[in-house]
Design an enzyme around this catalytic site. Structure first.
Site, short mmCIF file in Angstrom:
data_model
loop_
_atom_site.label_atom_id
_atom_site.label_comp_id
_atom_site.label_asym_id
_atom_site.label_seq_id
_atom_site.Cartn_x
_atom_site.Cartn_y
_atom_site.Cartn_z
N ASP A 1 0.84 -1.20 0.00
CA ASP A 1 0.00 0.00 0.00
C ASP A 1 0.88 1.25 0.00
O ASP A 1 1.63 1.50 0.95
CB ASP A 1 -0.90 -0.02 1.24
N HIS B 1 -2.83 -0.29 -2.63
CA HIS B 1 -4.04 0.35 -2.11
C HIS B 1 -5.22 0.15 -3.06
O HIS B 1 -5.07 0.16 -4.28
CB HIS B 1 -3.77 1.84 -1.93
#
Length: 406
Positions: free
Chosen positions: A171, A202
């Site tokens: 992420d 993400h």
């Protein structure tokens, strides 16, 4: 059914909108969905409708209303810049007050069964889901790739209800050191479940997004449903629902009744032959012309084992028949041979709410071809009815195909 409702702020400053989606039944447990930084856009509405199909009364509150009501952004560069500006101006403390207001408003609605309400959040909402487990009276919380959770780990001792977090390993908004702090702080706490998705960035669960990864999204959704159902329901007898579906397919052989057990747009995939259908119209035609009325009269299903999960049934069985009619879905284009066939078959059945969403059906096509006389087991490492016999009797010899090559 979808509609907008008004939610009263707890600080007396006014009221704000929320998107409400109801399940087909009209009632169910409540679920507040905390938005991404793009407002209540088409993605959030689709997610709400998706969970309504799972049986929840879903409310998506407008968490940016204090800055600008009814924000609805896409994913262009300009939209990203505006979204980050709104995120930068977001008052988290007030946002959590608004989350509690949404939870309370939903709990008070007559459609919400047993007054149970959970929280589900993505991105910004992923952190708010974590904070909901710490600060609100939500019955359960599930967060996807929450941004900034590491800055709020000091509140972890206040987690009162079940919490599930889905963490993207790569992420870009949660650096490795932040991810490690989250895992080290929360791992092993009672009621907390953490899942790290290797190689994911993400928003891996945002359908159609740049980083969307369907296998990870499906796994995360299964875990989310398990967490929600374990705390607030709804709970259905999936085994009985699957049995009824099979009764209509193989017993009464009624296509309309079979389709009546399924969601509005289901799909079926017979993996070895890639037969089936996607969507109501295509699947209805497939069942009518190639499946329900095409199985031989003596077709039987012999159950071996069944595993029932939060939203899936996995059935292990023997599928047995005499090849007296053409079977387009299993032996397309092959004229009846009169041969007896017995094969191990595995069915993975996915439900949404109390309706069947999809079937993934697996079997050994080589074994079928051997048994109908189209494949010579002397020439290839394949087996016929022996695969079914050994499933029932583990004492039968193993490794016979390897011995043939010596």
């Amino acid at each position: 059914m979808q509609q907008k409702i008004r939610i009263q702020a707890t600080d007396g400053s006014g009221s704000f909108n929320g998107y409400l989606a109801l399940p087909k039944s009209g009632s169910g447990p409540g679920l507040v969905i905390a938005q991404e930084i793009f407002g209540i856009n088409h993605t959030m509405r689709e997610v709400a409708d998706y969970y309504a199909e799972e049986g929840y009364v879903v409310l998506v509150p407008d968490l940016f209303w204090r800055q600008e009501p009814d924000v609805e952004l896409g994913y262009s560069e300009a939209d990203w810049q505006r979204a980050f500006a709104l995120y930068g101006g977001f008052d988290e403390a007030k946002g959590m007050e608004d989350m509690q207001a949404a939870i309370t408003a939903l709990r008070q609605r007559p459609e919400v069964q047993d007054k149970k309400v959970g929280v589900l959040g993505f991105c910004l909402g992923g952190k708010l889901a974590y904070l909901a487990a710490c600060r609100t009276d939500a019955d359960v919380a599930v967060g996807y790739y929450g941004v900034g959770i590491d800055a709020a780990l000091g509140e972890a001792d206040h987690i009162k209800r079940p919490l599930t977090l889905h963490i993207a390993e790569l992420d870009k908004f949660c650096p490795p050191e932040a991810r490690d702090r989250i895992v080290q702080t929360l791992q092993g706490r009672p009621g907390v479940s953490l899942y790290v998705y290797p190689g994911m960035d993400h928003a891996f669960a945002r359908n159609g997004g740049e980083h969307f990864h369907k296998p990870s999204a499906l796994m995360a959704h299964e875990r989310s449903i398990a967490a929600l159902k374990g705390a607030i329901g709804p709970n259905y007898d999936l085994s009985a629902l699957w049995d009824k579906h099979c009764e209509y397919e193989f017993g009464t052989r009624n296509v309309d009744d079979t389709m009546g057990t399924m969601v509005a747009e289901p799909y079926v995939n017979h993996i070895p032959t890639m037969t089936g259908g996607v969507g109501y119209k295509a699947l209805h035609a497939f069942y009518t012309n190639h499946f329900v009325n095409s199985n031989p009269p003596d077709t039987s299903l012999v159950p071996i084992s069944r595993t029932v999960g939060a939203s899936q049934v996995v059935d292990e069985m023997l599928f047995c028949f005499t090849h007296t009619t053409e079977i387009p879905w299993m032996l397309p284009g092959v004229a009846p041979t009169g041969k007896r066939v017995e094969i191990p078959l595995l069915a993975v059945i996915k439900f949404r709410g109390d309706k069947l969403y999809h079937e993934h059906i697996y079997w050994d096509q080589a074994s079928v071809l051997v048994q109908v006389g189209l494949l010579d087991p002397k020439l290839l490492p394949v087996a016929g009815v022996e695969t079914a016999r050994k499933l029932l009797d583990e004492t039968l010899p193993s490794n016979t195909l390897m011995e043939k090559t010596r």
